[in-house]
Design a protein around this motif. Structure first.
Motif, PDB file in Angstrom:
ATOM      1  N   LEU A 368       0.958  -1.200  -0.004  1.00 61.00           N
ATOM      2  CA  LEU A 368      -0.038   0.062   0.039  1.00 61.00           C
ATOM      3  C   LEU A 368       0.719   1.278   0.083  1.00 61.00           C
ATOM      4  CD1 LEU A 368      -2.846   1.127   0.133  1.00 61.00           C
ATOM      5  CD2 LEU A 368      -2.565   0.946   2.682  1.00 61.00           C
ATOM      6  N   TYR A 369       0.805   2.129  -0.861  1.00 61.36           N
ATOM      7  CA  TYR A 369       1.503   3.200  -1.123  1.00 61.36           C
ATOM      8  C   TYR A 369       0.966   4.499  -0.746  1.00 61.36           C
ATOM      9  CZ  TYR A 369       4.124   7.448  -3.305  1.00 61.36           C
ATOM     10  OH  TYR A 369       4.817   8.463  -3.226  1.00 61.36           O
ATOM     11  N   LEU A 439       3.473  -1.149   3.986  1.00 61.57           N
ATOM     12  CA  LEU A 439       3.026   0.141   3.684  1.00 61.57           C
ATOM     13  C   LEU A 439       4.154   1.187   3.482  1.00 61.57           C
ATOM     14  CD1 LEU A 439       1.037   2.424   3.983  1.00 61.57           C
ATOM     15  CD2 LEU A 439       1.493   2.692   6.542  1.00 61.57           C
ATOM     16  N   VAL A 440       3.897   1.754   2.358  1.00 57.23           N
ATOM     17  CA  VAL A 440       5.239   2.679   1.815  1.00 57.23           C
ATOM     18  C   VAL A 440       4.986   3.912   1.943  1.00 57.23           C
ATOM     19  CG1 VAL A 440       6.960   2.827   0.059  1.00 57.23           C
ATOM     20  CG2 VAL A 440       6.299   0.424   0.456  1.00 57.23           C
ATOM     21  N   THR A 441       5.816   4.724   2.277  1.00 59.19           N
ATOM     22  CA  THR A 441       5.233   6.222   2.232  1.00 59.19           C
ATOM     23  C   THR A 441       6.423   7.094   1.641  1.00 59.19           C
ATOM     24  OG1 THR A 441       4.575   8.066   3.461  1.00 59.19           O
ATOM     25  CG2 THR A 441       5.666   6.719   4.708  1.00 59.19           C
ATOM     26  N   SER A 442       6.451   8.075   0.901  1.00 57.45           N
ATOM     27  CA  SER A 442       7.423   8.832   0.548  1.00 57.45           C
ATOM     28  C   SER A 442       7.706  10.242   1.460  1.00 57.45           C
ATOM     29  CB  SER A 442       7.026   9.562  -0.991  1.00 57.45           C
ATOM     30  OG  SER A 442       6.966   8.660  -1.937  1.00 57.45           O
ATOM     31  N   CYS A 443       6.805  10.302   2.460  1.00 53.89           N
ATOM     32  CA  CYS A 443       7.251  11.411   3.484  1.00 53.89           C
ATOM     33  C   CYS A 443       7.690  10.980   4.638  1.00 53.89           C
ATOM     34  CB  CYS A 443       5.779  12.183   3.678  1.00 53.89           C
ATOM     35  SG  CYS A 443       6.185  13.471   5.057  1.00 53.89           S
ATOM     36  N   ARG A 448       7.378   8.490  10.127  1.00 51.54           N
ATOM     37  CA  ARG A 448       7.725   8.465  11.652  1.00 51.54           C
ATOM     38  C   ARG A 448       6.387   8.020  12.281  1.00 51.54           C
ATOM     39  NH1 ARG A 448      11.056  12.949  14.850  1.00 51.54           N
ATOM     40  NH2 ARG A 448      11.041  11.923  17.107  1.00 51.54           N
ATOM     41  N   ILE A 449       5.443   8.866  11.807  1.00 53.91           N
ATOM     42  CA  ILE A 449       4.182   8.931  12.649  1.00 53.91           C
ATOM     43  C   ILE A 449       3.426   7.239  12.403  1.00 53.91           C
ATOM     44  CG2 ILE A 449       1.756   9.620  12.720  1.00 53.91           C
ATOM     45  CD1 ILE A 449       3.639  11.441  13.960  1.00 53.91           C
ATOM     46  N   PHE A 450       3.372   6.675  11.203  1.00 49.00           N
ATOM     47  CA  PHE A 450       2.841   5.526  11.006  1.00 49.00           C
ATOM     48  C   PHE A 450       3.891   4.412  11.896  1.00 49.00           C
ATOM     49  CE2 PHE A 450       1.270   6.883   6.595  1.00 49.00           C
ATOM     50  CZ  PHE A 450      -0.014   6.732   7.162  1.00 49.00           C
ATOM     51  N   ARG A 451       5.017   4.757  11.863  1.00 51.37           N
ATOM     52  CA  ARG A 451       5.883   3.583  12.665  1.00 51.37           C
ATOM     53  C   ARG A 451       5.506   3.639  14.067  1.00 51.37           C
ATOM     54  NH1 ARG A 451      12.339   2.630  11.572  1.00 51.37           N
ATOM     55  NH2 ARG A 451      12.499   3.307  13.782  1.00 51.37           N
ATOM     56  N   HIS A 464      10.044   5.225   1.333  1.00 51.64           N
ATOM     57  CA  HIS A 464      10.481   4.818   0.010  1.00 51.64           C
ATOM     58  C   HIS A 464      11.932   4.594  -0.132  1.00 51.64           C
ATOM     59  CE1 HIS A 464      10.628   9.145  -1.600  1.00 51.64           C
ATOM     60  NE2 HIS A 464      11.653   8.777  -1.505  1.00 51.64           N
ATOM     61  N   THR A 465      12.811   5.198   0.366  1.00 50.09           N
ATOM     62  CA  THR A 465      14.308   4.593   0.348  1.00 50.09           C
ATOM     63  C   THR A 465      14.542   3.337   0.828  1.00 50.09           C
ATOM     64  OG1 THR A 465      14.702   5.664   2.379  1.00 50.09           O
ATOM     65  CG2 THR A 465      14.972   7.121   0.422  1.00 50.09           C
ATOM     66  N   GLN A 466      13.760   3.004   1.685  1.00 50.52           N
ATOM     67  CA  GLN A 466      13.900   1.455   2.188  1.00 50.52           C
ATOM     68  C   GLN A 466      13.494   0.297   1.149  1.00 50.52           C
ATOM     69  OE1 GLN A 466      11.975   2.304   5.980  1.00 50.52           O
ATOM     70  NE2 GLN A 466      13.791   1.561   6.890  1.00 50.52           N
ATOM     71  N   TYR A 467      12.158   0.764   0.633  1.00 56.70           N
ATOM     72  CA  TYR A 467      11.528   0.017  -0.145  1.00 56.70           C
ATOM     73  C   TYR A 467      12.356  -0.056  -1.560  1.00 56.70           C
ATOM     74  CZ  TYR A 467       7.895  -1.631  -3.211  1.00 56.70           C
ATOM     75  OH  TYR A 467       7.314  -2.538  -4.371  1.00 56.70           O
ATOM     76  N   ILE A 468      12.788   0.905  -2.055  1.00 59.54           N
ATOM     77  CA  ILE A 468      13.808   0.987  -3.200  1.00 59.54           C
ATOM     78  C   ILE A 468      14.998   0.206  -3.171  1.00 59.54           C
ATOM     79  CG2 ILE A 468      15.199   2.336  -4.921  1.00 59.54           C
ATOM     80  CD1 ILE A 468      12.970   4.719  -4.272  1.00 59.54           C
ATOM     81  N   ASP A 469      15.722   0.583  -1.900  1.00 63.79           N
ATOM     82  CA  ASP A 469      16.823  -0.285  -1.389  1.00 63.79           C
ATOM     83  C   ASP A 469      16.549  -1.876  -1.527  1.00 63.79           C
ATOM     84  OD1 ASP A 469      19.718  -0.565  -0.498  1.00 63.79           O
ATOM     85  OD2 ASP A 469      18.645  -1.193   1.436  1.00 63.79           O
ATOM     86  N   ARG A 470      15.576  -2.231  -1.108  1.00 63.41           N
ATOM     87  CA  ARG A 470      15.223  -3.498  -1.143  1.00 63.41           C
ATOM     88  C   ARG A 470      14.839  -4.260  -2.362  1.00 63.41           C
ATOM     89  NH1 ARG A 470      10.394  -5.738   2.944  1.00 63.41           N
ATOM     90  NH2 ARG A 470      12.103  -4.779   4.490  1.00 63.41           N
ATOM     91  N   LEU A 471      14.333  -3.284  -3.192  1.00 66.59           N
ATOM     92  CA  LEU A 471      14.306  -3.988  -4.618  1.00 66.59           C
ATOM     93  C   LEU A 471      15.605  -3.922  -5.378  1.00 66.59           C
ATOM     94  CD1 LEU A 471      11.117  -1.488  -5.655  1.00 66.59           C
ATOM     95  CD2 LEU A 471      11.021  -3.864  -5.058  1.00 66.59           C
ATOM     96  N   ILE A 472      16.374  -3.109  -5.212  1.00 66.91           N
ATOM     97  CA  ILE A 472      17.828  -3.170  -5.799  1.00 66.91           C
ATOM     98  C   ILE A 472      18.276  -4.315  -5.262  1.00 66.91           C
ATOM     99  CG2 ILE A 472      20.117  -1.961  -6.032  1.00 66.91           C
ATOM    100  CD1 ILE A 472      18.403   0.724  -6.076  1.00 66.91           C
ATOM    101  N   GLN A 473      18.491  -4.621  -4.079  1.00 64.62           N
ATOM    102  CA  GLN A 473      19.410  -5.568  -3.240  1.00 64.62           C
ATOM    103  C   GLN A 473      18.616  -6.985  -3.777  1.00 64.62           C
ATOM    104  OE1 GLN A 473      22.119  -4.972  -1.214  1.00 64.62           O
ATOM    105  NE2 GLN A 473      21.707  -2.838  -2.033  1.00 64.62           N
TER     106      GLN A 473
END
Length: 626
Positions: A368-369, A439-443, A448-451, A464-473
């Motif tokens: 969910l984005y 749940l992926v967010t760009s903000c 921080r609030i969701f977590r 989204h940086t964590q999500y992108i990093d996972r996709l690349i790895q």
């Protein structure tokens, strides 16, 4: 050694001061415990009889005596604080050892170890005695060096690594000046009696220089030493030096798992009184360094809380809540939480009611984005992020494509906690109805609030940086390398707020060369546009942003990457022409198309059990693959 006297009138000022400070602290400690909730009191007493007491004891030695955190930040300041605190502690400890060895029948007299050199006469220089004399002189010299550095810093702080120091009020002045006098007076008192009571390299040398008049000048300096000690003890509770005993209590509370929940609770009060007003937070505060407003920095805000100054509310509002002061504080005081406490206490009580928001179908998805308010207003981030989601092969859904409610952070910052909770409950319902596991967010603010504030057990929350990093790895997307130098700005809520530092850097290093700014990671700069500050004007915010951009790109990097839509917008407004981009933009531009990704697929789709890896073409000359 042989006893000369067991009592002298000059011990009275010291004894009165000692009784006063012990009584004051005992009463204050009982009140702090009373102000804790019942659950926190139980946590505290349980920790006393557990391994945590040893953890707290070791931390007290490291931070209250050796000042390890201060050393790591500034070696000169660290040595200055350590030499005074540790040197004084060792002098007191060794004095009690001497009394226990040479006059055990006087061990119950609290003044006897402090004035031991006056009350005893040297008769036989044993090895043990000589060694103790040497240690006492050594630690006295250490303290004197620290005091000398403190005097120098008070009048010229820049060579000590501080552009600004704290302005002192009268109780602080009395305490500081008295502290400066205590140890020179002790040196002179012991030096005048060194030929009788014994001494070592320091006291005997000074004794030869000043001459021998122990019954005239010596007694006078013992009187002065006692008066200085007594005065320091009496003024200590009203000065910055109350942090000396209170910091130990703060360590005990913190390691017991106690945290502040509201203004005036026992933990918050302990934090307020643990502030040493060292002034380290003044230089790191960008409102002070870039906008030139120092009156509302954390050290002055905490002092206002302690003095119950009504202007503390305005100071609580004039803060970016970026956490740089918290990271720099050698005591570990969470001044951001203290400001939030004040805001919550003074906020108008409002109940949140979001029943007017129409119910709508939630698309089922695995991922969910949630773009967030700021990202929704910036197509330059929204579009690239959707392209990355398309390339990922995940079955995803765009939660706020057609509009939704805020994550709740602005209302929390305004102190409207209950209204924010109602907003969070509405969002939680929508998130859970999607059936998403991620749940992926760009903000970073939303992340921080969701977590930290939502109840999303069973759902992984990613920036989204964590999500992108996972996709690349995982090899699920392939990116091209471009030989450019990039600087990266750690957003406050993503870095200091959530500890996400490595994932963005791995992504950047996959597409170009990361050239770190001097102030990055935990000490990263705030962009200045934080919604948390309701006092700063547009000009002041721009000054903060301009200063931050200059420092982030001072090595001449080609591009500034960030991972926050608000930071991107802010830095773009002050850029010198160099591009400012979100990491998602750079990754989307660097995506290497695979045969599968060239076929247009529906947004919501069934996830493959094993994502197919795309075969990337050979990188162009002068480039590399991640």
């Amino acid at each position: 050694m042989q006893e000369r006297f067991s009592y002298a009138p000059f011990v009275i000022p010291f004894t009165v001061g000692l009784i006063y400070i012990i009584s004051y602290f005992a009463f204050s400690f009982i009140k702090l415990l009373h102000d804790l909730s019942w659950a926190d009191r139980k946590r505290f007493f349980r920790s006393i009889f557990s391994y945590k007491i040893f953890v707290s004891g070791w931390e007290a030695v490291r931070e209250c005596l050796l000042h390890v955190k201060m050393f790591r930040r500034n070696k000169l300041l660290g040595f200055m604080h350590m030499s005074i605190a540790f040197g004084w502690f060792m002098m007191i400890l060794l004095a009690h050892v001497e009394v226990k060895i040479y006059a055990p029948h006087r061990f119950n007299l609290p003044y006897y170890p402090i004035f031991f050199r006056y009350f005893t006469k040297e008769t036989d220089l044993t090895l043990g005695g000589s060694f103790l004399f040497f240690l006492m002189d050594f630690f006295l010299l250490m303290v004197l060096v620290g005091v000398g550095m403190a005097v120098f810093k008070r009048f010229n702080s820049r060579p000590m690594g501080m552009r600004r120091t704290t302005r002192l009020k009268m109780p602080d002045r009395i305490a500081v000046y008295t502290l400066w006098l205590i140890f020179p007076l002790r040196l002179l008192a012991e030096s005048y009696t060194a030929n009788i009571a014994g001494g070592s390299f320091l006291t005997k040398t000074v004794g030869h220089l000043v001459g021998a008049a122990p019954e005239v000048m010596g007694v006078g300096f013992w009187w002065a030493y006692s008066i200085a000690l007594g005065t320091f003890f009496v003024v200590l509770p009203f000065s910055r030096f109350m942090h000396i005993p209170t910091e130990v209590v703060l360590i005990l509370f913190r390691n017991a798992g106690i945290r502040s929940r509201k203004k005036g609770d026992g933990y918050a009060t302990t934090e307020v009184y643990s502030c040493s007003r060292c002034g380290v937070c003044i230089d790191v505060c960008q409102i002070s360094s870039a906008a030139h407003i120092s009156k509302d920095t954390s050290v002055y805000f905490i002092r206002k809380l302690r003095e119950k100054d009504p202007t503390a509310l305005l100071s609580a509002e004039n803060c970016l809540m970026c956490g740089r002061c918290v990271e720099a504080c050698p005591v570990g005081i969470d001044s951001v939480r203290l400001r939030q406490n004040v805001r919550e206490l003074n906020a108008p009580k409002q109940q949140g009611d979001f029943s007017y928001i129409p119910d709508r179908a939630v698309e089922k998805a695995d991922v969910l984005y949630f773009a967030g308010c700021m990202t929704r207003s910036m197509p330059s981030i929204e579009g690239p992020m959707l392209a990355i989601l398309e390339a990922s092969g995940d079955r995803y859904s765009y939660m706020d494509k057609d509009g939704t409610i805020c994550c709740g952070r602005p209302m929390m910052l305004a102190g409207q906690v209950e209204a924010a909770k109602a907003m969070m409950a509405k969002n939680t319902e929508l998130i859970r109805r999607s059936g998403a596991k991620t749940l992926v967010t760009s903000c970073p603010i939303c992340y921080r609030i969701f977590r930290q504030h939502y109840n999303l057990k069973g759902i992984e929350v990613l920036h989204h940086t964590q999500y992108i990093d996972r996709l690349i790895q995982d090899g699920r997307i392939t990116v091209r390398y471009t030989p450019i130098r990039a600087s990266y700005h750690d957003p406050c809520d993503l870095g200091r707020g959530c500890g996400v530092y490595q994932a963005p850097r791995r992504v950047i290093n996959a597409i170009c060369d990361l050239d770190e700014a001097a102030e990055s990671g935990k000490s990263s700069l705030c962009c200045g546009a934080s919604l948390a500050d309701t006092v700063l004007g547009e000009r002041q915010r721009r000054d903060i942003a301009q200063d931050a951009f200059t420092r982030l790109t001072e090595k001449g990097q080609d591009v500034l990457y960030t991972a926050c839509p608000l930071c991107k917008k802010t830095f773009t407004g002050v850029s010198d022409g160099r591009p400012v981009e979100d990491i998602a933009q750079a990754v989307a531009r660097s995506l290497v198309a695979s045969p599968a990704s060239s076929v247009k697929r529906p947004r919501a789709r069934r996830a493959r059990s094993q994502p197919r890896r795309s075969a990337a073409p050979s990188p162009p000359s002068g480039s590399r693959r991640p």
